[in-house]
Design an enzyme around this catalytic site. Structure first.
Site, PDB file in Angstrom:
ATOM      1  N   THR A 124      -1.758   5.798   1.027  1.00 22.60           N
ATOM      2  CA  THR A 124      -2.953   4.960   0.895  1.00 22.60           C
ATOM      3  C   THR A 124      -3.225   4.270   2.224  1.00 22.60           C
ATOM      4  O   THR A 124      -2.318   3.739   2.854  1.00 22.60           O
ATOM      5  CB  THR A 124      -2.767   3.902  -0.209  1.00 22.60           C
ATOM      6  OG1 THR A 124      -2.502   4.562  -1.441  1.00 22.60           O
ATOM      7  CG2 THR A 124      -4.019   3.059  -0.357  1.00 22.60           C
ATOM      8  N   LEU A 128       0.871  -1.173   0.000  1.00 24.38           N
ATOM      9  CA  LEU A 128       0.000   0.000   0.000  1.00 24.38           C
ATOM     10  C   LEU A 128       0.907   1.222   0.000  1.00 24.38           C
ATOM     11  O   LEU A 128       1.865   1.278   0.772  1.00 24.38           O
ATOM     12  CB  LEU A 128      -0.920   0.030   1.225  1.00 24.38           C
ATOM     13  CG  LEU A 128      -2.144  -0.896   1.219  1.00 24.38           C
ATOM     14  CD1 LEU A 128      -2.933  -0.712   2.509  1.00 24.38           C
ATOM     15  CD2 LEU A 128      -3.045  -0.628   0.023  1.00 24.38           C
ATOM     16  N   ASP A 129       0.610   2.188  -0.864  1.00 20.23           N
ATOM     17  CA  ASP A 129       1.416   3.399  -0.905  1.00 20.23           C
ATOM     18  C   ASP A 129       1.423   4.093   0.443  1.00 20.23           C
ATOM     19  O   ASP A 129       0.530   3.892   1.279  1.00 20.23           O
ATOM     20  CB  ASP A 129       0.876   4.373  -1.960  1.00 20.23           C
ATOM     21  CG  ASP A 129       0.992   3.806  -3.368  1.00 20.23           C
ATOM     22  OD1 ASP A 129       1.848   2.932  -3.562  1.00 20.23           O
ATOM     23  OD2 ASP A 129       0.220   4.249  -4.238  1.00 20.23           O
ATOM     24  N   ARG A 130       2.412   4.965   0.622  1.00 13.67           N
ATOM     25  CA  ARG A 130       2.529   5.709   1.879  1.00 13.67           C
ATOM     26  C   ARG A 130       1.256   6.495   2.180  1.00 13.67           C
ATOM     27  O   ARG A 130       0.827   6.581   3.336  1.00 13.67           O
ATOM     28  CB  ARG A 130       3.727   6.653   1.794  1.00 13.67           C
ATOM     29  CG  ARG A 130       3.981   7.454   3.055  1.00 13.67           C
ATOM     30  CD  ARG A 130       5.220   8.314   2.915  1.00 13.67           C
ATOM     31  NE  ARG A 130       5.478   9.075   4.119  1.00 13.67           N
ATOM     32  CZ  ARG A 130       6.503   9.918   4.267  1.00 13.67           C
ATOM     33  NH1 ARG A 130       7.357  10.087   3.261  1.00 13.67           N
ATOM     34  NH2 ARG A 130       6.673  10.567   5.392  1.00 13.67           N
TER      35      ARG A 130
END
Length: 342
Positions: free
Chosen positions: A200, A196-198
């Site tokens: 997100t 998961l992106d930072r």
């Protein structure tokens, strides 16, 4: 907030296990009761025999007491094979080195390939660069100057990831990682499944089960992921249809499995179901069409949702959830997220 989320998980025993334990305990108690009765009868018989010998006096030659063979002490039964003994006979089978690292809880099997190729793993004091190199539990495998062992205690944790945390085990730049949020959960070495992106948030699974990680990460299983996207402006009907039909990005075509407006009155909040694991795929889809993603939250991963888990908190998976993940196949189930078509 209740502290029950932070208590150590003690899995409930299955009904079959409880019944078997009760059956064995009842059987043992019955044997002990019978042995006690036999012992009392034997003692009475011996006392009567001695009394008769004493009454006879010197008139008769004293007889030697012979225990009744009926009350002979039975030999202890051979203990059944314990699960740990059974495991030790089967766990010595050979396996690829990258799979061994995953079973030791170092990382996922896919990430282990890079670790091995970088020369960070030694087998019996020799650096091995081939991920498919066969090893067993008898081999000495060294990673980070420490001997590693196959993990016996499997841990499964669901985290509701907040923003500003990166999905990795450690970060050279000193940024906050998701493992800092779950450090009180277990002493086992766990790692995040997927990314998961930072910026997100949402559902994230952490475990030390290498086989499950490999399954959930492999594209052939088409693991379902559902996101709630907050855009800077309403999504037009034309762009809505484009996403469903498929759009071409720099790394290939992508289309949503399902798409809908979360709130019919606010068409800037979108629900999207997708099974692709490509990097930043949801953001890239909307950015390709000229939208700025203001917020991105994963509300479902495989069969897991963040229900009853506050942002930044975690919980252990139930036995049922673990079983569903392990038997998950390529067939797609209906989405639990309600989204309305335009």
């Amino acid at each position: 907030m209740s502290q029950s989320h932070f208590q150590k998980f003690v899995p409930k025993k299955k009904n079959s296990v409880v019944k078997e334990e009760f059956k064995q305990a009842k059987k043992k108690a019955k044997k002990e009761r019978a042995a006690g009765i036999n012992k009392r009868f034997e003692e009475k018989r011996r006392l009567k025999f001695e009394a008769r010998n004493a009454a006879a006096g010197n008139n008769e030659q004293p007889k030697v007491y012979v225990p009744n063979p009926k009350f002979k002490k039975s030999t202890p039964e051979k203990e059944p094979l314990k699960p740990t003994d059974k495991q030790s006979t089967t766990s010595s089978n050979e396996m690829p080195l990258n799979k061994f690292l995953a079973h030791c809880g170092v990382c996922s099997r896919r990430d282990a390939v890079n670790i091995i190729k970088d020369g960070k793993v030694k087998v019996n004091n020799s650096v091995v660069l081939e991920p498919a190199f066969k090893v067993t539990e008898k081999d000495e495998v060294i990673y980070n100057n420490k001997k590693i062992f196959i993990t016996k205690n499997l841990v499964y944790i669901l985290l509701n990831k907040p923003k500003d945390y990166i999905t990795t085990t450690d970060d050279p730049q000193g940024r906050k990682t998701v493992l800092q949020l779950t450090k009180s959960a277990t002493t086992e070495r766990i790692y995040p499944v997927g990314r998961l992106d930072r910026n997100t948030s949402g559902v994230l699974l952490l475990t030390n089960d290498g086989e499950l990680t490999q399954k959930l990460s492999h594209p052939s299983y088409e693991i379902k992921k559902v996101y709630e996207v907050k855009l800077d402006k309403p999504l037009s009907k034309g762009d809505f249809e484009k996403i469903l039909a498929g759009i071409k990005l720099e790394d290939g075509e992508i289309k949503a499995d399902s798409l809908g407006y979360v709130d019919a009155k606010d068409k800037s909040v979108i629900g999207i179901e997708i099974h692709s694991g490509r990097n930043r795929i949801v953001r890239r889809v909307f950015e390709h069409l000229g939208y700025d993603v203001k917020g991105l939250d994963r509300v479902m991963y495989a069969t897991l949702t963040k229900k009853n888990v506050d942002r930044g908190k975690w919980r252990f998976l139930s036995e049922k959830e673990i079983r569903l993940l392990k038997y998950l196949n390529k067939s797609k189930s209906a989405s639990n997220v309600k989204i309305s078509k335009p």
